[in-house]
Scaffold this active site. Structure first.
Site, mmCIF file in Angstrom:
data_model
loop_
_atom_site.group_PDB
_atom_site.id
_atom_site.type_symbol
_atom_site.label_atom_id
_atom_site.label_comp_id
_atom_site.label_asym_id
_atom_site.label_seq_id
_atom_site.Cartn_x
_atom_site.Cartn_y
_atom_site.Cartn_z
ATOM 1 N N GLU A 158 3.419 -4.248 -4.865
ATOM 2 C CA GLU A 158 3.865 -5.588 -5.266
ATOM 3 C C GLU A 158 5.329 -5.883 -4.914
ATOM 4 O O GLU A 158 6.112 -6.303 -5.760
ATOM 5 C CB GLU A 158 3.610 -5.799 -6.763
ATOM 6 N N GLU A 263 -8.433 -3.169 -6.616
ATOM 7 C CA GLU A 263 -8.457 -3.447 -8.057
ATOM 8 C C GLU A 263 -9.445 -4.569 -8.344
ATOM 9 O O GLU A 263 -9.109 -5.589 -8.939
ATOM 10 C CB GLU A 263 -7.050 -3.794 -8.545
#
Length: 372
Positions: A158, A263
């Site tokens: 991220e 995910e």
């Protein structure tokens, strides 16, 4: 009599041949064994094998493991000279005993950090040289410890803002984009055989997708090893579209890296935003409108969820040559983080197994995307 017997035998063969994979109780890892790995994120209780039903479900259905939280910086490196490998060791043991691929998640992330990471002893912000030194110690110590035992690492997590620019995290404000390059270099030196990934959410969105491609191409242009991009697939019943996902798969693959969906979960609840996200710093207040299914999911929505999962996996199957792994973020609905994000106390139904660990319509739909 002989003709009747032949007819009965042929009828039985036809009926069995027409059964779905799900009816034959084919597992996820069996169904997709010739396509890509099927993984699951496991929590501390599951790493400790505290619930044998959960352990059985994990080891029977999946062939790749990711620690949901226990390998993040605040847990594995809580103090500058203290490393806590207990849970990571148990994760590796569980995987080894069941011939499972292990993903180390995650080496560098701006969230869930230990408080000492960016500070001097006097409480001042460290400089780039010190940040680089701390990154090297953190990454080298952990990756060398699990050399040959952990197969792949989410090296940087991220690092992008929604517009594709770099997130203004302390890693970036202190170290610039070189912190990403250094992280991948240190990881590769510590274990040259391990696969190395960049992982992020909303990587289907065009601007952020282009930012990730920029990171990949920059690393490759400097001969820094990167093997894959991890797309955090925290999606909804409508977004992103199949066409958008397919475009992203093709564009990432063209850079020469594997594509991972790291995910995966699909929320059936209304979103307070205009699009899905996974920014854990955001929250909203709960209300009945935002929590429409507190006592169970209507069959019509179960069907809608199954169709959505089927469409996604049909696309994954189509591009199986480009995809290395699909990992579900949680074992069953009761453990999904989406029950509390971005609104605490909601009841969501994001995964393939329900709260009783029974396969849902979505499970059957996913299995049935694979031709017998």
């Amino acid at each position: 009599m002989v003709n009747k017997l032949v007819f009965l035998i042929l009828s039985t063969v036809i009926l069995v041949g027409n059964q779905s994979f799900a009816q034959k109780k084919i597992t996820l890892k069996e169904a997709f064994k010739d396509k890509f790995l099927i993984g699951v994120a496991v929590n501390r209780s599951q790493i400790n094998q505290s619930n044998q039903e959960e352990t059985k479900l994990i080891t029977s259905q999946f062939n790749a493991l990711t620690a949901e939280n226990d390998m993040k910086w605040m847990y594995i490196h809580p103090k500058e000279d203290t490393f806590n490998f207990e849970q990571a060791d148990k994760l590796v043991e569980l995987a080894k005993a069941n011939d499972m691929f292990v993903v180390g998640h995650t080496l560098v992330w701006h969230s869930q950090l230990a408080p000492w990471v960016f500070k001097t002893d006097k409480g001042d912000t460290i400089n780039n040289a010190e940040l680089t030194s701390r990154l090297k110690k953190h990454i080298s110590t952990i990756v060398e410890k699990y050399k040959g035992k952990i197969d792949a690492w989410d090296v940087v997590n991220e690092a992008l803002a929604e517009d594709g620019s770099y997130r203004k995290s302390p890693f970036y404000t202190i170290g610039g984009e070189s912190f990403i390059e250094n992280a991948f270099r240190f990881a590769h030196t510590a274990d040259p055989e391990a696969e190395l990934y960049y992982n992020d959410y909303n990587l289907i969105n065009a601007e952020k997708r282009d930012g990730a491609i920029r990171i990949i191409n920059n690393l490759k242009s400097k001969n820094i090893k990167i093997d894959g991009v991890g797309i955090q697939a925290h999606w909804s019943l409508e977004e992103p579209t199949i066409e958008e996902i397919e475009t992203a798969i093709k564009m990432y693959s063209e850079t020469g890296v594997k594509v991972m969906f790291t995910e995966l979960d699909i929320s059936v609840l209304p979103s307070p935003w205009n699009s899905p996200t996974a920014d854990v710093s955001v929250s909203f207040e709960n209300n009945p409108t935002m929590n429409p299914y507190p006592n169970g999911l209507p069959d019509s929505v179960q069907t809608q969820l199954a169709k959505r999962y089927a469409a996604i996996f049909e696309l994954f199957n189509k591009h199986a040559d480009k995809i290395g792994r699909v990992t579900f973020w949680g074992l069953h609905d009761g453990l999904s983080w989406k029950n509390n994000f971005p609104i605490r106390g909601r009841t969501d139904y994001t995964l393939l197994f329900d709260r009783a660990m029974e396969p849902k319509k979505a499970f059957n739909a996913v299995i049935d995307t694979v031709n017998d």
